[in-house]
Design a protein around this motif. Sequence first.
Motif, PDB file in Angstrom:
ATOM      1  N   ALA A   1      28.361  27.365   3.767  1.00  0.00           N
ATOM      2  CA  ALA A   1      29.136  26.690   2.731  1.00  0.00           C
ATOM      3  C   ALA A   1      30.470  26.202   3.292  1.00  0.00           C
ATOM      4  N   HIS A   2      30.812  24.971   2.979  1.00  0.00           N
ATOM      5  CA  HIS A   2      32.132  24.431   3.325  1.00  0.00           C
ATOM      6  C   HIS A   2      32.412  23.243   2.416  1.00  0.00           C
ATOM      7  N   GLU A   3      33.624  22.774   2.453  1.00  0.00           N
ATOM      8  CA  GLU A   3      34.006  21.643   1.604  1.00  0.00           C
ATOM      9  C   GLU A   3      33.189  20.411   1.977  1.00  0.00           C
ATOM     10  N   PRO A   4      32.800  19.590   0.981  1.00  0.00           N
ATOM     11  CA  PRO A   4      32.044  18.373   1.289  1.00  0.00           C
ATOM     12  C   PRO A   4      32.790  17.497   2.290  1.00  0.00           C
ATOM     13  N   VAL A   5      32.023  16.870   3.158  1.00  0.00           N
ATOM     14  CA  VAL A   5      32.584  15.975   4.170  1.00  0.00           C
ATOM     15  C   VAL A   5      32.505  14.545   3.646  1.00  0.00           C
ATOM     16  N   VAL A   6      33.637  13.829   3.688  1.00  0.00           N
ATOM     17  CA  VAL A   6      33.691  12.435   3.235  1.00  0.00           C
ATOM     18  C   VAL A   6      33.819  11.546   4.460  1.00  0.00           C
ATOM     19  N   LEU A   7      32.866  10.634   4.629  1.00  0.00           N
ATOM     20  CA  LEU A   7      32.849   9.736   5.781  1.00  0.00           C
ATOM     21  C   LEU A   7      32.890   8.286   5.322  1.00  0.00           C
ATOM     22  N   ALA A   8      33.577   7.456   6.107  1.00  0.00           N
ATOM     23  CA  ALA A   8      33.479   6.019   5.873  1.00  0.00           C
ATOM     24  C   ALA A   8      32.049   5.581   6.168  1.00  0.00           C
ATOM     25  N   ARG A   9      31.628   4.499   5.529  1.00  0.00           N
ATOM     26  CA  ARG A   9      30.255   4.046   5.696  1.00  0.00           C
ATOM     27  C   ARG A   9      29.920   3.768   7.156  1.00  0.00           C
ATOM     28  N   ASP A  10      30.821   3.156   7.899  1.00  0.00           N
ATOM     29  CA  ASP A  10      30.517   2.848   9.289  1.00  0.00           C
ATOM     30  C   ASP A  10      30.441   4.114  10.145  1.00  0.00           C
ATOM     31  N   GLN A  11      31.258   5.141   9.820  1.00  0.00           N
ATOM     32  CA  GLN A  11      31.157   6.410  10.543  1.00  0.00           C
ATOM     33  C   GLN A  11      29.795   7.057  10.308  1.00  0.00           C
ATOM     34  N   TYR A  12      29.370   7.034   9.068  1.00  0.00           N
ATOM     35  CA  TYR A  12      28.093   7.645   8.720  1.00  0.00           C
ATOM     36  C   TYR A  12      26.933   6.924   9.419  1.00  0.00           C
TER      37      TYR A  12
ATOM     38  N   LYS B   1      22.603   6.612  13.708  1.00  0.00           N
ATOM     39  CA  LYS B   1      22.000   5.810  14.774  1.00  0.00           C
ATOM     40  C   LYS B   1      22.165   6.435  16.156  1.00  0.00           C
ATOM     41  N   SER B   2      23.146   7.336  16.300  1.00  0.00           N
ATOM     42  CA  SER B   2      23.380   7.934  17.617  1.00  0.00           C
ATOM     43  C   SER B   2      23.924   9.345  17.470  1.00  0.00           C
ATOM     44  N   ALA B   3      23.239  10.309  18.096  1.00  0.00           N
ATOM     45  CA  ALA B   3      23.709  11.692  18.065  1.00  0.00           C
ATOM     46  C   ALA B   3      25.006  11.859  18.831  1.00  0.00           C
ATOM     47  N   ARG B   4      25.368  10.872  19.668  1.00  0.00           N
ATOM     48  CA  ARG B   4      26.574  10.958  20.500  1.00  0.00           C
ATOM     49  C   ARG B   4      27.787  10.307  19.839  1.00  0.00           C
ATOM     50  N   ALA B   5      27.664   9.930  18.577  1.00  0.00           N
ATOM     51  CA  ALA B   5      28.800   9.307  17.887  1.00  0.00           C
ATOM     52  C   ALA B   5      29.988  10.263  17.852  1.00  0.00           C
ATOM     53  N   ARG B   6      31.193   9.709  17.990  1.00  0.00           N
ATOM     54  CA  ARG B   6      32.405  10.530  18.026  1.00  0.00           C
ATOM     55  C   ARG B   6      32.694  11.119  16.651  1.00  0.00           C
ATOM     56  N   ALA B   7      33.025  12.411  16.622  1.00  0.00           N
ATOM     57  CA  ALA B   7      33.300  13.105  15.361  1.00  0.00           C
ATOM     58  C   ALA B   7      34.655  12.692  14.805  1.00  0.00           C
TER      59      ALA B   7
ATOM     60  N   ALA C   1      31.794  22.075   9.560  1.00  0.00           N
ATOM     61  CA  ALA C   1      31.438  20.658   9.536  1.00  0.00           C
ATOM     62  C   ALA C   1      31.160  20.138  10.950  1.00  0.00           C
ATOM     63  N   ARG C   2      31.897  20.649  11.946  1.00  0.00           N
ATOM     64  CA  ARG C   2      31.638  20.239  13.333  1.00  0.00           C
ATOM     65  C   ARG C   2      30.256  20.720  13.777  1.00  0.00           C
ATOM     66  N   ARG C   3      29.878  21.918  13.311  1.00  0.00           N
ATOM     67  CA  ARG C   3      28.526  22.412  13.619  1.00  0.00           C
ATOM     68  C   ARG C   3      27.477  21.430  13.115  1.00  0.00           C
ATOM     69  N   MET C   4      27.685  20.906  11.923  1.00  0.00           N
ATOM     70  CA  MET C   4      26.772  19.914  11.357  1.00  0.00           C
ATOM     71  C   MET C   4      26.790  18.619  12.172  1.00  0.00           C
ATOM     72  N   TRP C   5      27.977  18.185  12.601  1.00  0.00           N
ATOM     73  CA  TRP C   5      28.092  16.926  13.337  1.00  0.00           C
ATOM     74  C   TRP C   5      27.421  17.009  14.705  1.00  0.00           C
ATOM     75  N   GLN C   6      27.395  18.173  15.297  1.00  0.00           N
ATOM     76  CA  GLN C   6      26.828  18.315  16.634  1.00  0.00           C
ATOM     77  C   GLN C   6      25.301  18.245  16.657  1.00  0.00           C
ATOM     78  N   GLN C   7      24.678  18.306  15.496  1.00  0.00           N
ATOM     79  CA  GLN C   7      23.213  18.247  15.421  1.00  0.00           C
ATOM     80  C   GLN C   7      22.730  16.802  15.271  1.00  0.00           C
TER      81      GLN C   7
END
Length: 599
Positions: free
Chosen positions: A472-483, A488-494, A502-508
């Motif tokens: 559980a953590h606070e919802p992550v809000v991303l700009a559309r282009d970030q999302y 499209k790429s697992a290597r996108a910059r966090a 949330a970083r754990r989620m981004w690394q997957q």
Amino acid sequence: MESGTNEWALSAILFLLGIVPFVGGVLLYTNKFVGLLVLDNFMPGKPSLATTFLGAWLLLMAPSEFVLQTGIDALIVPYGIVLLGCLAIGLMGWFWMPRFMQPRWMKEGDKVEARGEDLFTKRFSNGERKSMTTDADGFSHERMSGVLVPRPQGWEMEVNSADMLVVAHPPVPRGIFRPNMVLRWAPANGISLARYATAALASTLQTAQQVRIISHETWPMNGSEGPVRGRRQRFVHQVEQHPVCVDRWLWISGHQVFEATASYTVDQHAGMKLLFEQMIMDLRIEPANAAADGQERDAIDTFAPTEPRLDETASRLAGEDREDLGALAAAQPCQEPALLLRIPALELMDSLADRNRLGMFQRKGPEFTALREAGFLAADGSLTPAGTDYGAPLRTPVAAFQVTAADERGGAVLQAWIGGGCGRVTAEPSRFSRPSARVPGPDDLSVQVLQANAVPKAIADWLGFSPAWSIAHEPVVLARDQYEAKVKSARARAPIGLSEAARRMWQQPWTEWEILDERTGGWFGFVNAGTAGQYRLGRGDGGSVILEPVSSAAVWDTLVRFIHASVEGTPLWIPELPGFDERPADGRVPEGKVWAEYP
């Protein structure tokens, strides 16, 4: 003269005695008066229906003397046969009434009760939990073998051995799965809960048929000396013709390990899932409960010879040990269906939605040959039984869904139709299947013809549902282009400022998926973030995307309830999804949402 008067008096008495139960039975058969149903609580058959035939027997007995006095065999013989038949059915019906002699509404009611959608379960499922836990409101508590077990009204309980008991739904019609919960216990022998849980998962993967393990999570349980931390595992597998959901709880209390296993079919989910959860919450283990030492450890040593490896990140974030679940997804990839058909062949089958045979010229091309080899068409172009099942969802449509999935390798689409008791699923290759030697062509789609209640599992297989620790953590809000860049790429910059969870989620690696009800336009969207679990997609201000962590179990519940609400035409109610069913300020039970109203 006196004799004649007595015969008329006896006939009048028999008529009056017979007319009341006969009329009451006829009204029951036509569903206009159901007061006689109270009789069914006292006998195993259908006394409410049997009274109709006993009433008819009494009515026929009224003129019996006059019939016999005629001396006409052509009248007396059939009269006697009907008379004895009514008596036989009337007496037999108190113990067993043939299905074909029961009214349709009663047979449908038995099926509703078997699915757990009767009035008792609906009251319970709609949020009236607290008031349903007393004897007067539907639950009793039975003390058996040192365990205090809640038993819903009408359910049956038995002790199968010194270390196992069963609580089962009342008997159901033939062909309907009977929901049940099995409780087992044994000495823990110093083995940890994590190892027991790992062995249970490994055993399920090896022994269950067509299994899909959905979730593995922590769960608060009642021990003999207070609350303890347990595990809940959920999976779906095939039992004969039934796709059966299993919710399994494991916990250690004192020196014993307990396992409670609740089983019900997918179409019984709406009525049974919350009921079993409440039964687990009310279950009590008494301190005196103890089993003999010396349990065989062979099974545990076979499936989990050592302590399971821990997920270090999830353990640190959760503040307690969490087993590494990463290998489970690899152990249950999507098994692509064997049947592949080209889109032109499927379009040819769709042309039979309102007829039963192809025309002469339609039986000339390769599409006809492919459909014959698939077993859908006979040599003369007519539908086979398999072809009839394939076309049932189009001939009598009830619901249709489109599921899309996309990751850095591309996207895929699955379509499902339900109707006529059947489900039809066509799909492009899953994002979660292993590479195969058979490479489908650009126009090839896998095809499955299933029972209607097997469609949710087929979608879960295609979407690669698998256990993961959802932190559980606070919802992550991303700009559309970030999302979009991340999908499209697992290597996108966090983005800067993400929390550790949330970083754990981004690394997957991410797989975005959505399910759309083609009839109403309602939808749900999620992101599968691998070992970080599922995230619910939402729309934020200015076109932003909101990602909210949701447990794998809740995602499965959402999928099943989504399909169930569409098929049954009922408002959607998802108590497992945080924030979806907000209770009104006056405390009333929420009545659900219509899909078109869901943003």
